[in-house]
Structures are given as C-alpha cells and as structure tokens.
Design a protein around this motif. Sequence first.
Motif, PDB file in Angstrom:
ATOM      1  N   TRP A 193       0.808  -1.293  -0.066  1.00  0.00           N
ATOM      2  CA  TRP A 193       0.202   0.468   0.075  1.00  0.00           C
ATOM      3  C   TRP A 193       1.020   1.209  -0.265  1.00  0.00           C
ATOM      4  CZ3 TRP A 193      -0.720   3.511   4.068  1.00  0.00           C
ATOM      5  CH2 TRP A 193      -0.069   3.331   5.191  1.00  0.00           C
ATOM      6  N   MET A 194       0.515   2.769  -0.365  1.00  0.00           N
ATOM      7  CA  MET A 194       1.071   3.728  -0.372  1.00  0.00           C
ATOM      8  C   MET A 194       0.055   5.170   0.009  1.00  0.00           C
ATOM      9  SD  MET A 194       0.900   3.798  -4.689  1.00  0.00           S
ATOM     10  CE  MET A 194       1.156   5.789  -4.443  1.00  0.00           C
ATOM     11  N   ILE A 195       0.788   6.104   0.483  1.00  0.00           N
ATOM     12  CA  ILE A 195      -0.349   6.957   0.383  1.00  0.00           C
ATOM     13  C   ILE A 195      -0.103   7.550  -1.354  1.00  0.00           C
ATOM     14  CG2 ILE A 195       0.161   9.181   1.386  1.00  0.00           C
ATOM     15  CD1 ILE A 195      -0.713   7.187   3.269  1.00  0.00           C
ATOM     16  N   GLN A 196      -1.061   8.198  -1.521  1.00  0.00           N
ATOM     17  CA  GLN A 196      -1.476   8.774  -3.154  1.00  0.00           C
ATOM     18  C   GLN A 196      -1.352  10.676  -2.257  1.00  0.00           C
ATOM     19  OE1 GLN A 196      -1.064   8.097  -5.999  1.00  0.00           O
ATOM     20  NE2 GLN A 196      -0.473  10.488  -6.374  1.00  0.00           N
ATOM     21  N   GLN A 197      -0.688  11.337  -2.906  1.00  0.00           N
ATOM     22  CA  GLN A 197      -0.189  12.796  -2.089  1.00  0.00           C
ATOM     23  C   GLN A 197      -0.875  13.387  -3.468  1.00  0.00           C
ATOM     24  OE1 GLN A 197       1.361  11.331   1.758  1.00  0.00           O
ATOM     25  NE2 GLN A 197       0.313  13.618   1.020  1.00  0.00           N
ATOM     26  N   SER A 198      -1.086  14.882  -2.616  1.00  0.00           N
ATOM     27  CA  SER A 198      -1.433  15.961  -3.792  1.00  0.00           C
ATOM     28  C   SER A 198      -0.743  17.142  -3.523  1.00  0.00           C
ATOM     29  CB  SER A 198      -3.074  15.907  -4.000  1.00  0.00           C
ATOM     30  OG  SER A 198      -3.337  16.447  -3.034  1.00  0.00           O
ATOM     31  N   SER A 199      -1.208  18.069  -4.524  1.00  0.00           N
ATOM     32  CA  SER A 199      -0.585  19.397  -3.446  1.00  0.00           C
ATOM     33  C   SER A 199      -1.011  20.306  -2.686  1.00  0.00           C
ATOM     34  CB  SER A 199      -0.623  19.963  -5.594  1.00  0.00           C
ATOM     35  OG  SER A 199      -1.575  20.509  -5.908  1.00  0.00           O
ATOM     36  N   HIS A 200      -2.565  19.688  -2.427  1.00  0.00           N
ATOM     37  CA  HIS A 200      -3.557  20.147  -1.936  1.00  0.00           C
ATOM     38  C   HIS A 200      -4.198  19.652  -0.834  1.00  0.00           C
ATOM     39  CE1 HIS A 200      -4.200  24.070  -5.180  1.00  0.00           C
ATOM     40  NE2 HIS A 200      -4.338  22.667  -5.340  1.00  0.00           N
ATOM     41  N   ASP A 201      -3.267  19.215   0.202  1.00  0.00           N
ATOM     42  CA  ASP A 201      -3.497  17.711   0.957  1.00  0.00           C
ATOM     43  C   ASP A 201      -3.701  18.110   1.928  1.00  0.00           C
ATOM     44  OD1 ASP A 201      -3.304  15.795  -0.452  1.00  0.00           O
ATOM     45  OD2 ASP A 201      -0.941  14.778  -0.369  1.00  0.00           O
ATOM     46  N   ASP A 202      -5.075  17.588   2.227  1.00  0.00           N
ATOM     47  CA  ASP A 202      -6.117  18.755   3.725  1.00  0.00           C
ATOM     48  C   ASP A 202      -6.874  17.259   4.311  1.00  0.00           C
ATOM     49  OD1 ASP A 202      -7.472  20.601   5.090  1.00  0.00           O
ATOM     50  OD2 ASP A 202      -6.384  21.337   4.797  1.00  0.00           O
ATOM     51  N   TYR A 203      -7.490  17.173   5.483  1.00  0.00           N
ATOM     52  CA  TYR A 203      -8.844  16.687   6.063  1.00  0.00           C
ATOM     53  C   TYR A 203      -9.449  15.749   4.566  1.00  0.00           C
ATOM     54  CZ  TYR A 203      -7.310  17.871  10.610  1.00  0.00           C
ATOM     55  OH  TYR A 203      -6.803  18.231  11.694  1.00  0.00           O
ATOM     56  N   ALA A 204      -9.600  14.794   4.708  1.00  0.00           N
ATOM     57  CA  ALA A 204     -10.199  14.213   3.498  1.00  0.00           C
ATOM     58  C   ALA A 204     -11.681  13.147   3.471  1.00  0.00           C
ATOM     59  CB  ALA A 204      -9.654  13.495   1.912  1.00  0.00           C
ATOM     60  N   THR A 205     -12.266  12.911   3.174  1.00  0.00           N
ATOM     61  CA  THR A 205     -13.677  12.012   3.691  1.00  0.00           C
ATOM     62  C   THR A 205     -13.883  11.749   2.544  1.00  0.00           C
ATOM     63  OG1 THR A 205     -15.660  13.422   4.465  1.00  0.00           O
ATOM     64  CG2 THR A 205     -14.560  12.956   5.841  1.00  0.00           C
ATOM     65  N   ALA A 206     -14.350  12.638   1.179  1.00  0.00           N
ATOM     66  CA  ALA A 206     -14.413  12.409   0.132  1.00  0.00           C
ATOM     67  C   ALA A 206     -13.765  10.700  -0.918  1.00  0.00           C
ATOM     68  CB  ALA A 206     -15.206  12.837  -0.789  1.00  0.00           C
ATOM     69  N   ALA A 207     -14.635   9.159  -1.253  1.00  0.00           N
ATOM     70  CA  ALA A 207     -14.328   8.970  -2.194  1.00  0.00           C
ATOM     71  C   ALA A 207     -14.091   9.408  -3.419  1.00  0.00           C
ATOM     72  CB  ALA A 207     -14.709   7.307  -2.295  1.00  0.00           C
ATOM     73  N   PRO A 208     -12.774   8.786  -3.807  1.00  0.00           N
ATOM     74  CA  PRO A 208     -12.193   9.428  -5.323  1.00  0.00           C
ATOM     75  C   PRO A 208     -12.917   8.895  -6.358  1.00  0.00           C
ATOM     76  CG  PRO A 208     -10.127   8.171  -4.361  1.00  0.00           C
ATOM     77  CD  PRO A 208     -11.378   7.962  -3.414  1.00  0.00           C
ATOM     78  N   GLY A 209     -13.363   9.262  -7.622  1.00  0.00           N
ATOM     79  CA  GLY A 209     -13.998   8.998  -8.680  1.00  0.00           C
ATOM     80  C   GLY A 209     -12.758   8.732 -10.084  1.00  0.00           C
ATOM     81  N   PHE A 210     -13.215   7.301 -10.291  1.00  0.00           N
ATOM     82  CA  PHE A 210     -12.040   6.627 -11.464  1.00  0.00           C
ATOM     83  C   PHE A 210     -12.939   6.427 -12.787  1.00  0.00           C
ATOM     84  CE2 PHE A 210     -11.930   4.479  -7.146  1.00  0.00           C
ATOM     85  CZ  PHE A 210     -10.204   5.280  -7.287  1.00  0.00           C
ATOM     86  N   GLY A 211     -11.930   6.845 -14.039  1.00  0.00           N
ATOM     87  CA  GLY A 211     -12.495   6.811 -15.554  1.00  0.00           C
ATOM     88  C   GLY A 211     -12.507   5.273 -16.111  1.00  0.00           C
ATOM     89  N   SER A 212     -12.518   4.993 -16.955  1.00  0.00           N
ATOM     90  CA  SER A 212     -12.340   3.816 -17.715  1.00  0.00           C
ATOM     91  C   SER A 212     -11.021   4.570 -18.485  1.00  0.00           C
ATOM     92  CB  SER A 212     -13.621   3.757 -18.525  1.00  0.00           C
ATOM     93  OG  SER A 212     -13.553   4.759 -19.816  1.00  0.00           O
ATOM     94  N   ASP A 213     -10.685   5.236 -18.442  1.00  0.00           N
ATOM     95  CA  ASP A 213      -9.134   5.665 -19.309  1.00  0.00           C
ATOM     96  C   ASP A 213      -8.161   5.867 -18.630  1.00  0.00           C
ATOM     97  OD1 ASP A 213     -10.111   7.521 -17.909  1.00  0.00           O
ATOM     98  OD2 ASP A 213      -9.757   9.340 -20.149  1.00  0.00           O
ATOM     99  N   GLY A 214      -8.393   5.589 -17.071  1.00  0.00           N
ATOM    100  CA  GLY A 214      -7.018   5.764 -16.555  1.00  0.00           C
ATOM    101  C   GLY A 214      -6.795   7.010 -15.440  1.00  0.00           C
ATOM    102  N   SER A 215      -8.152   7.527 -15.593  1.00  0.00           N
ATOM    103  CA  SER A 215      -8.279   9.043 -14.813  1.00  0.00           C
ATOM    104  C   SER A 215      -9.079   9.193 -13.749  1.00  0.00           C
ATOM    105  CB  SER A 215      -9.025   9.903 -15.986  1.00  0.00           C
ATOM    106  OG  SER A 215     -10.305   9.387 -16.210  1.00  0.00           O
ATOM    107  N   TYR A 216      -8.688   9.787 -12.714  1.00  0.00           N
ATOM    108  CA  TYR A 216      -9.525   9.373 -11.892  1.00  0.00           C
ATOM    109  C   TYR A 216      -9.863  11.412 -11.229  1.00  0.00           C
ATOM    110  CZ  TYR A 216      -4.635   9.584  -9.637  1.00  0.00           C
ATOM    111  OH  TYR A 216      -2.809  10.356  -8.945  1.00  0.00           O
TER     112      TYR A 216
END
Length: 233
Positions: A193-216
């Motif tokens: 497992w790993m932590i996926q970081q972003s440039s705007h990391d903060d508290y988060a509760t929403a699940a990601p959304g995924f596209g069929s082309d690998g986008s999210y």
Amino acid sequence: TWGITGSLAIDGDLVVVPTRQGLSTYCLADGALQQRVELDQLGWRNGVTVSDDAYLLGNEEGVLNTVYRNGTVISESIGNGKIRHAPILTNSGILIHIQTTDASEVFIAGELFLTAGPSPAMPVIYNNQVYLATSEDFIFLDCTLECENTGIIPFHSNGEIAIQRFDDGKWKAWAPQNNLEGGWGVFTATNDWMIQQSSHDDYATAAPGFGSDGSYALGNDKGILMFYNSQQN
C-alpha cells in the motif's frame, strides 16, 4: 415530506431512500411513491442495502431493520452503538461496522467479530474482499468462504472507501486520510500500500472517482477537486 439523510440505493426500477425515521421507495420513471415504512428509532446518515427480498438499514440505537417488499419489518438489536453505514452482504452473513462511544465493533451474522478504532468509515466489498477503516485502522477481511481477518494496519480514515478496477481483473482500494496530512491510502494488501499525495492535501472524507481511461478525481474537505490522467496532474 421526509428529510433524506442516508445513502440512496437502486432496486431495479426503484430508488430506495432511507430517511430520518423510515424508508421510502420511488419509481425512477415518474417519481411516484411505491412504498413507505415508518421505523421506531431515528436514523442519521444511515445507508441502505438491497438484498434479494428486503432492504437492510440500521439506526442510531444499534438496531438493524429488515424491511421486506411487502412492508413487513423485522428489527434486531445488534450492539450498543450506532449503525450509520449500509450493511454488507457476505458469505458469512450480514456484516455491520457499528460505532460505539470510544471505538467500533464489527458484527457478522449478529455476532461480534472484532473490535477496532473509533469513527468507522463506510465499508465496501469487492470480489468477496471487505475493506473497513477507522480513525486508527485499515482492515482487510477475506469473505470468500467464512470471513477471516487478513490484516490490520495503522491508518486514519472516516469517509468513503472506493474500489479502482483494472482491465486485467485486479483492483485497489482507496481511502481518504482524514487528518491534516491528508492524501489517499491506496491498498492491495497489508504489505502492499502507499499514500497518494496531492498538491492540496488536507482533511478528506470523499472517495475518489475513476474513469475507464485511467483518469481519476480527488476531492478534499476544503472543497478542492483535482483531476488526474493516470499519474499526471
């Protein structure tokens, strides 16, 4: 009218709506009310699960309500806590992650299976693998036959867990890390497992959304939504 407080579900051509103190179903075609059942105890944000013959939802008093399509209601006290998420249907029976005062408890078929950290996240099941999380733990269960605990690792998540599916049949579980460090845990196993970081990391509760082309898409509790194409921002 009734205040909608929980997660909706789809049952064929019906939408199933858990409410503050009951459950309603509506026709998707014209919005007509098909069924209304009043329940004795209060709900909150309690999700509903559709089974072959009934709707399953819990409430703030630890009661599991089974609402059959003919209107019959069977209520069962599960534990001393709050059932705020939709029950999970497993090969071992109904799984419920119940919130208690200082911790949480996982019940399967009405029996206590394990005790975990406080403030449980919304559990998910995929290919008989169940993923749960709390303010302290990320939990892996294998329910292919009888449910068994296959690992627990330290992690802080109280929101929505989501499954990312791949064309080769593999998948990953994503969970938002609900602390100031932020980011999203991406899990395949306790040792992978790993932590996926972003440039705007903060508290988060929403699940990601995924596209069929690998986008999210990732969103945090500051209202910032980020779109990614594969691993590129």
